[in-house]
Design an enzyme around this catalytic site. Structure first.
Site, PDB file in Angstrom:
ATOM      1  N   LYS A  42      -6.124  -4.429  -3.616  1.00 45.30           N
ATOM      2  CA  LYS A  42      -6.031  -5.651  -4.375  1.00 45.30           C
ATOM      3  C   LYS A  42      -4.694  -6.369  -4.129  1.00 45.30           C
ATOM      4  CE  LYS A  42      -8.394  -3.221  -8.092  1.00 45.30           C
ATOM      5  NZ  LYS A  42      -8.176  -2.536  -9.393  1.00 45.30           N
ATOM      6  N   GLY A  43      -3.706  -5.600  -3.684  1.00 37.78           N
ATOM      7  CA  GLY A  43      -2.326  -6.084  -3.651  1.00 37.78           C
ATOM      8  C   GLY A  43      -2.070  -7.386  -2.924  1.00 37.78           C
ATOM      9  N   ASP A  99       0.271  -6.412   0.965  1.00 36.44           N
ATOM     10  CA  ASP A  99       1.395  -6.775   0.102  1.00 36.44           C
ATOM     11  C   ASP A  99       2.694  -6.135   0.573  1.00 36.44           C
ATOM     12  OD1 ASP A  99       0.528  -4.222  -0.590  1.00 36.44           O
ATOM     13  OD2 ASP A  99       0.442  -4.585  -2.744  1.00 36.44           O
ATOM     14  N   ASP A 102       4.920   0.355   3.431  1.00 41.96           N
ATOM     15  CA  ASP A 102       5.785   1.379   2.847  1.00 41.96           C
ATOM     16  C   ASP A 102       5.844   2.555   3.824  1.00 41.96           C
ATOM     17  OD1 ASP A 102       7.263   2.491   0.643  1.00 41.96           O
ATOM     18  OD2 ASP A 102       5.487   3.558  -0.007  1.00 41.96           O
ATOM     19  N   LYS A 130       9.334  -2.162   3.652  1.00 42.71           N
ATOM     20  CA  LYS A 130      10.345  -1.180   3.214  1.00 42.71           C
ATOM     21  C   LYS A 130      10.546  -0.209   4.359  1.00 42.71           C
ATOM     22  CE  LYS A 130       9.346  -0.232  -1.644  1.00 42.71           C
ATOM     23  NZ  LYS A 130       8.729   0.791  -2.520  1.00 42.71           N
ATOM     24  N   PHE A 151      11.163   0.499  -6.174  1.00 43.69           N
ATOM     25  CA  PHE A 151       9.789   0.195  -6.547  1.00 43.69           C
ATOM     26  C   PHE A 151       9.731  -1.208  -7.146  1.00 43.69           C
ATOM     27  CE2 PHE A 151       5.749   0.346  -8.717  1.00 43.69           C
ATOM     28  CZ  PHE A 151       4.968   0.907  -7.715  1.00 43.69           C
ATOM     29  N   ASP A 158       1.551  -3.970  -7.929  1.00 45.33           N
ATOM     30  CA  ASP A 158       1.325  -3.419  -9.266  1.00 45.33           C
ATOM     31  C   ASP A 158       2.086  -2.128  -9.508  1.00 45.33           C
ATOM     32  OD1 ASP A 158      -0.387  -1.855  -7.429  1.00 45.33           O
ATOM     33  OD2 ASP A 158      -1.127  -0.931  -9.266  1.00 45.33           O
TER      34      ASP A 158
HETATM   35  P1  IMP Z   1       1.762   2.686   2.605  1.00 42.53           P
HETATM   36  O1  IMP Z   1       0.356   3.091   2.952  1.00 42.53           O
HETATM   37  O2  IMP Z   1       2.596   3.853   2.177  1.00 42.53           O
HETATM   38  O3  IMP Z   1       2.449   1.845   3.649  1.00 42.53           O
HETATM   39  O4  IMP Z   1       1.676   1.891   1.263  1.00 42.53           O
HETATM   40  C1  IMP Z   1       1.150   0.679   1.148  1.00 42.53           C
HETATM   41  C2  IMP Z   1       0.680   0.469  -0.271  1.00 42.53           C
HETATM   42  O5  IMP Z   1       1.508   1.164  -1.220  1.00 42.53           O
HETATM   43  C3  IMP Z   1       0.807  -0.966  -0.643  1.00 42.53           C
HETATM   44  O6  IMP Z   1      -0.355  -1.691  -0.325  1.00 42.53           O
HETATM   45  C4  IMP Z   1       1.068  -0.911  -2.132  1.00 42.53           C
HETATM   46  O7  IMP Z   1      -0.154  -0.896  -2.830  1.00 42.53           O
HETATM   47  C5  IMP Z   1       1.736   0.405  -2.376  1.00 42.53           C
HETATM   48  N1  IMP Z   1       3.213   0.262  -2.596  1.00 42.53           N
HETATM   49  C6  IMP Z   1       4.211   0.712  -1.809  1.00 42.53           C
HETATM   50  N2  IMP Z   1       5.411   0.413  -2.308  1.00 42.53           N
HETATM   51  C7  IMP Z   1       5.176  -0.260  -3.457  1.00 42.53           C
HETATM   52  C8  IMP Z   1       6.040  -0.865  -4.445  1.00 42.53           C
HETATM   53  O8  IMP Z   1       7.288  -0.886  -4.372  1.00 42.53           O
HETATM   54  N3  IMP Z   1       5.414  -1.486  -5.477  1.00 42.53           N
HETATM   55  C9  IMP Z   1       4.060  -1.538  -5.611  1.00 42.53           C
HETATM   56  N4  IMP Z   1       3.224  -0.994  -4.710  1.00 42.53           N
HETATM   57  C10 IMP Z   1       3.768  -0.354  -3.650  1.00 42.53           C
HETATM   58 MG    MG Z   2      -1.770  -1.897  -2.725  1.00 43.03          MG
END
Ligand code: IMP
Ligand code: MG
Length: 184
Positions: A42-43, A99, A102, A130, A151, A158
């Site tokens: 949803k982000g 969004d 990470d 990040k 965060f 969210d």
């Molecule tokens: P990844 O798969 O670890 O790269 O994470 C991506 C997902 O983690 C994003 O689409 C977000 O939903 C969530 N996420 C990572 N960091 C944050 C944050 O600081 N705030 C909110 N959601 C986050």
């Molecule tokens: Mg997300």
């Protein structure tokens, strides 16, 4: 909601300026080529809707849903909940929009999945990056802002399902995520 924010990191006006810049980069990159923006729910729904309205060339829009976070603030197992139809993927140039990048898990897994399903090309565009949190090698092709390992919520992001409707990006007060989430 606003009282739970420790620090406002990106106010609305700065967000729009950043998106204008990236929209120009995306427009220049695709030029006359057909492409489909895939908004990862949803982000990215708010980012994607602001972004596409600043890209003045033809594009199609698709959605896919993924979740990698439960109600905590660290990355969990990735679930792909739904993907676009085969006809929207095969032979198409896709721009995955998320969004935040990470650990890199989501983008890495989705890129692989879409290529395996016959996409011609898969590029990525993220609102926030990040880089210090990366566990997989993954670089976004387009990004609006880089953030430190903090965060953040708002503008689609969210915590435990909440704060997506904040019009700016801010960091959450630690006492909010140190207490058990309610109704998430
Ligand atoms: P990844 O798969 O670890 O790269 O994470 C991506 C997902 O983690 C994003 O689409 C977000 O939903 C969530 N996420 C990572 N960091 C944050 C944050 O600081 N705030 C909110 N959601 C986050
Ligand atoms: Mg997300």
């Amino acid at each position: 909601m606003h009282k739970d924010i420790e620090q406002k990191l990106y106010p609305e006006a700065q967000i729009i300026q950043g998106i204008d810049r990236v929209a120009k980069e995306v427009t220049a990159f695709y030029g006359g080529r057909d492409f489909t923006v895939i908004s990862i729910l949803k982000g990215s729904c708010i980012f994607a809707s602001d972004l596409i309205r600043r890209i003045p060339i033809p594009l199609e829009l698709g959605f896919c849903a993924c979740s990698s976070y439960g109600s905590g603030t660290t990355s969990g197992k990735l679930n792909i909940n739904f993907l676009p139809e085969e006809s929207e993927v095969q032979g198409h140039n896709l721009l995955l929009v998320d969004d935040i990048l990470d650990t890199g898990n989501t983008m890495h897994a989705l890129k692989k999945e879409f290529l395996a399903r016959g996409a011609k090309e898969v590029k990525s565009c993220v609102f926030l990056d990040k880089p210090s949190r990366r566990t997989l090698e993954f670089e976004a092709d387009f990004k609006v802002f880089e953030v430190e390992d903090l965060f953040v919520v708002g503008y689609g992001l969210d915590y435990a399902g909440r704060y997506r409707n904040l019009p700016y990006v801010g960091s959450l007060k630690p006492e909010i995520y140190q207490q058990p989430a309610q109704g998430a």
